[in-house]
Design an enzyme around this catalytic site. Sequence first.
Site, PDB file in Angstrom:
ATOM      1  N   ASN A 208       0.858  -1.188   0.000  1.00 26.74           N
ATOM      2  CA  ASN A 208       0.000   0.000   0.000  1.00 26.74           C
ATOM      3  C   ASN A 208       0.890   1.232   0.000  1.00 26.74           C
ATOM      4  O   ASN A 208       2.120   1.124  -0.001  1.00 26.74           O
ATOM      5  CB  ASN A 208      -0.952  -0.026   1.198  1.00 26.74           C
ATOM      6  CG  ASN A 208      -0.189  -0.130   2.497  1.00 26.74           C
ATOM      7  OD1 ASN A 208       0.568   0.757   2.863  1.00 26.74           O
ATOM      8  ND2 ASN A 208      -0.370  -1.243   3.209  1.00 26.74           N
ATOM      9  N   ASP A 277      -4.273  -6.573   5.022  1.00 33.33           N
ATOM     10  CA  ASP A 277      -5.221  -7.496   5.657  1.00 33.33           C
ATOM     11  C   ASP A 277      -5.166  -8.887   5.026  1.00 33.33           C
ATOM     12  O   ASP A 277      -5.511  -9.868   5.665  1.00 33.33           O
ATOM     13  CB  ASP A 277      -6.651  -6.943   5.523  1.00 33.33           C
ATOM     14  CG  ASP A 277      -6.835  -5.688   6.378  1.00 33.33           C
ATOM     15  OD1 ASP A 277      -6.292  -5.659   7.492  1.00 33.33           O
ATOM     16  OD2 ASP A 277      -7.490  -4.739   5.908  1.00 33.33           O
ATOM     17  N   LYS A 287       9.001 -16.998 -11.004  1.00 32.11           N
ATOM     18  CA  LYS A 287       8.208 -15.889 -11.529  1.00 32.11           C
ATOM     19  C   LYS A 287       6.966 -16.424 -12.286  1.00 32.11           C
ATOM     20  O   LYS A 287       7.102 -17.323 -13.119  1.00 32.11           O
ATOM     21  CB  LYS A 287       9.091 -15.071 -12.474  1.00 32.11           C
ATOM     22  CG  LYS A 287       8.430 -13.831 -12.969  1.00 32.11           C
ATOM     23  CD  LYS A 287       9.334 -13.089 -13.955  1.00 32.11           C
ATOM     24  CE  LYS A 287       8.525 -12.014 -14.633  1.00 32.11           C
ATOM     25  NZ  LYS A 287       9.006 -11.693 -15.957  1.00 32.11           N
ATOM     26  N   PHE A 321      -4.536   3.320  14.667  1.00 30.84           N
ATOM     27  CA  PHE A 321      -4.798   4.327  13.641  1.00 30.84           C
ATOM     28  C   PHE A 321      -5.944   3.855  12.771  1.00 30.84           C
ATOM     29  O   PHE A 321      -6.121   2.652  12.577  1.00 30.84           O
ATOM     30  CB  PHE A 321      -3.554   4.553  12.770  1.00 30.84           C
ATOM     31  CG  PHE A 321      -2.627   5.579  13.326  1.00 30.84           C
ATOM     32  CD1 PHE A 321      -1.852   5.293  14.432  1.00 30.84           C
ATOM     33  CD2 PHE A 321      -2.536   6.844  12.755  1.00 30.84           C
ATOM     34  CE1 PHE A 321      -1.005   6.247  14.979  1.00 30.84           C
ATOM     35  CE2 PHE A 321      -1.693   7.806  13.283  1.00 30.84           C
ATOM     36  CZ  PHE A 321      -0.922   7.498  14.396  1.00 30.84           C
ATOM     37  N   LYS A 335     -13.667   0.570  15.066  1.00 31.95           N
ATOM     38  CA  LYS A 335     -12.356  -0.097  15.234  1.00 31.95           C
ATOM     39  C   LYS A 335     -11.846   0.022  16.661  1.00 31.95           C
ATOM     40  O   LYS A 335     -11.279  -0.915  17.222  1.00 31.95           O
ATOM     41  CB  LYS A 335     -11.324   0.516  14.281  1.00 31.95           C
ATOM     42  CG  LYS A 335     -11.485   0.026  12.864  1.00 31.95           C
ATOM     43  CD  LYS A 335     -10.555   0.706  11.882  1.00 31.95           C
ATOM     44  CE  LYS A 335     -11.035   0.384  10.483  1.00 31.95           C
ATOM     45  NZ  LYS A 335     -10.359   1.121   9.436  1.00 31.95           N
ATOM     46  N   LYS A 339     -11.319  -3.427  18.544  1.00 31.76           N
ATOM     47  CA  LYS A 339      -9.925  -3.832  18.783  1.00 31.76           C
ATOM     48  C   LYS A 339      -9.470  -3.458  20.194  1.00 31.76           C
ATOM     49  O   LYS A 339      -8.288  -3.558  20.521  1.00 31.76           O
ATOM     50  CB  LYS A 339      -9.020  -3.217  17.712  1.00 31.76           C
ATOM     51  CG  LYS A 339      -9.459  -3.595  16.287  1.00 31.76           C
ATOM     52  CD  LYS A 339      -8.424  -3.253  15.237  1.00 31.76           C
ATOM     53  CE  LYS A 339      -8.934  -3.592  13.845  1.00 31.76           C
ATOM     54  NZ  LYS A 339      -7.875  -3.723  12.851  1.00 31.76           N
TER      55      LYS A 339
HETATM   56  N1  CTP Z   1      -4.043  -3.463  12.114  1.00 26.90           N
HETATM   57  C1  CTP Z   1      -3.375  -4.547  12.633  1.00 26.90           C
HETATM   58  N2  CTP Z   1      -3.351  -5.723  11.935  1.00 26.90           N
HETATM   59  C2  CTP Z   1      -3.986  -5.835  10.754  1.00 26.90           C
HETATM   60  C3  CTP Z   1      -4.676  -4.727  10.215  1.00 26.90           C
HETATM   61  C4  CTP Z   1      -4.678  -3.550  10.928  1.00 26.90           C
HETATM   62  O1  CTP Z   1      -2.825  -4.443  13.721  1.00 26.90           O
HETATM   63  N3  CTP Z   1      -3.929  -6.989  10.089  1.00 26.90           N
HETATM   64  C5  CTP Z   1      -4.057  -2.202  12.898  1.00 26.90           C
HETATM   65  C6  CTP Z   1      -3.451  -1.029  12.176  1.00 26.90           C
HETATM   66  O2  CTP Z   1      -2.043  -0.910  12.459  1.00 26.90           O
HETATM   67  C7  CTP Z   1      -4.230   0.136  12.753  1.00 26.90           C
HETATM   68  C8  CTP Z   1      -5.598  -0.469  13.066  1.00 26.90           C
HETATM   69  O3  CTP Z   1      -5.413  -1.881  13.127  1.00 26.90           O
HETATM   70  O4  CTP Z   1      -3.702   0.615  13.960  1.00 26.90           O
HETATM   71  C9  CTP Z   1      -6.644  -0.161  12.054  1.00 26.90           C
HETATM   72  O5  CTP Z   1      -6.167  -0.522  10.769  1.00 26.90           O
HETATM   73  P1  CTP Z   1      -7.124  -0.554   9.528  1.00 26.90           P
HETATM   74  O6  CTP Z   1      -6.399  -1.148   8.343  1.00 26.90           O
HETATM   75  O7  CTP Z   1      -7.748   0.774   9.351  1.00 26.90           O
HETATM   76  O8  CTP Z   1      -8.209  -1.567  10.105  1.00 26.90           O
HETATM   77  P2  CTP Z   1      -8.907  -2.816   9.542  1.00 26.90           P
HETATM   78  O9  CTP Z   1      -9.448  -3.573  10.703  1.00 26.90           O
HETATM   79  O10 CTP Z   1      -7.998  -3.567   8.645  1.00 26.90           O
HETATM   80  O11 CTP Z   1     -10.111  -2.178   8.785  1.00 26.90           O
HETATM   81  P3  CTP Z   1     -10.429  -1.976   7.232  1.00 26.90           P
HETATM   82  O12 CTP Z   1     -11.575  -2.902   6.972  1.00 26.90           O
HETATM   83  O13 CTP Z   1     -10.803  -0.523   7.132  1.00 26.90           O
HETATM   84  O14 CTP Z   1      -9.186  -2.339   6.460  1.00 26.90           O
END
Ligand code: CTP
Length: 403
Positions: A208, A277, A287, A321, A335, A339
């Site tokens: 990303n 994710d 490759k 975040f 979130k 979390k």
């Molecule tokens: N985070 C994490 N592990 C993951 C994904 C996210 O610890 N696999 C943490 C990020 O570092 C951040 C928080 O969770 O502090 C929110 O991340 P975000 O990507 O916005 O959350 P998601 O739960 O992945 O939600 P979304 O569906 O918006 O991707």
Amino acid sequence: MLNGKKIVLGVTGGIAAYKAAELTRALIKEGAQVKVIMTKSAGEFISPLTFQTLSGDMVYTDMFVPTAKYDMAHITLAEFADVFVIAPATGNIIGKIASGVADDLLSTTIMATDKPTLICPAMNDKMLANPVVQDNIDKLKKYGYAVMDSTFGELACKTSGSGRLPEASAIVEEIAALLTPKDLTGERILVTAGPTEEPLDPVRFITNLSSGKMGYALARVARWRGAQVTLITGPTDLSLPPGIEVVQIRTAQEMYEAVLEHFKKSTIIIKAAAVADFRPASLAKEKIKKSNQSFSLMLERNPDIISEISKNKGNRILVGFAMETQNLLANAQDKLKRKKMDFIVANNLREEGAGFQTDTNIITIIDSSGNVEALPKMTKIDAAVKILDRIKDTTRRKGKRKK
Ligand code: CTP
């Protein structure tokens, strides 16, 4: 970073004196007011006019110059400064300060000041290794002077060794640390930063746009404030911040394992990383060739790191975040609850000056009691200061740590 700070820069006579010009420029760029004192031998290497032009101020070279106005330069400079920096510092000035010799403007001003002073030795490696010079450096540290390690590399005398003046950016970083009150001493802060990369074959990966700038700013400011910091970082173009334990990872799974390893000993965990994710369900050894018109990629879930650690959070402070493109508050609040964080820092990627890549951010801090604090656009360093202020308040409110 150094907005409005008053810095007296002492330049002594070594070949690295030319690098002090770059340092002056960097300090001015950071918003500092700089006055330069040069020793006589520094003037053999670089002209006072260079520093006068860069600092926009007269350069101080002599102790005994009759002026229209009665002014004792060593006293006024000693009082003017928030911080003194000597860069480069030769073995000679180090020896003079260590033994209480005051025979020119720089050594006399240093004797006359009680302000924090950063000394940046730079000389030939054999001179630096000389036990007398080493003893003098130890003595300076014992007297409370901050002494920066010189770096290793090619020296002007055509040898390679220790004795190079650190880069201007590293000196600026040390000055910022020296000027920051140590209100997070005793805290062990774990910061995650940057993107993760999820490989699908030896040459391709999913990632990303995260630059790591927000996480690195948090790690740096936390160190300036006296915390012991571990930074777990995905691949970024940023230089690794000094004085911080850095663990470099690539994938979300590696970040997960590194966080699990370090989180137990942490008192505060800040998850600024943009973690992927999903990852490709299988990793091709070779490759992948374009054999068909279309190609499907099966993805599987990565561990949600923050959710995993919040299960065993204890009385640690957990900050996450949320980067959103819509429904900022609702998504961030969801979130935060899901979390089990103490608070969440939300930003809207659609706002100009917020989010990935930029040097600024527009953040909203939401806590577990539902309080929402929306902050204006500011640099990521200033945003880090605000977030750490909030963490400091939380530690106070929880009343479980010393002030
Ligand atoms: N985070 C994490 N592990 C993951 C994904 C996210 O610890 N696999 C943490 C990020 O570092 C951040 C928080 O969770 O502090 C929110 O991340 P975000 O990507 O916005 O959350 P998601 O739960 O992945 O939600 P979304 O569906 O918006 O991707």
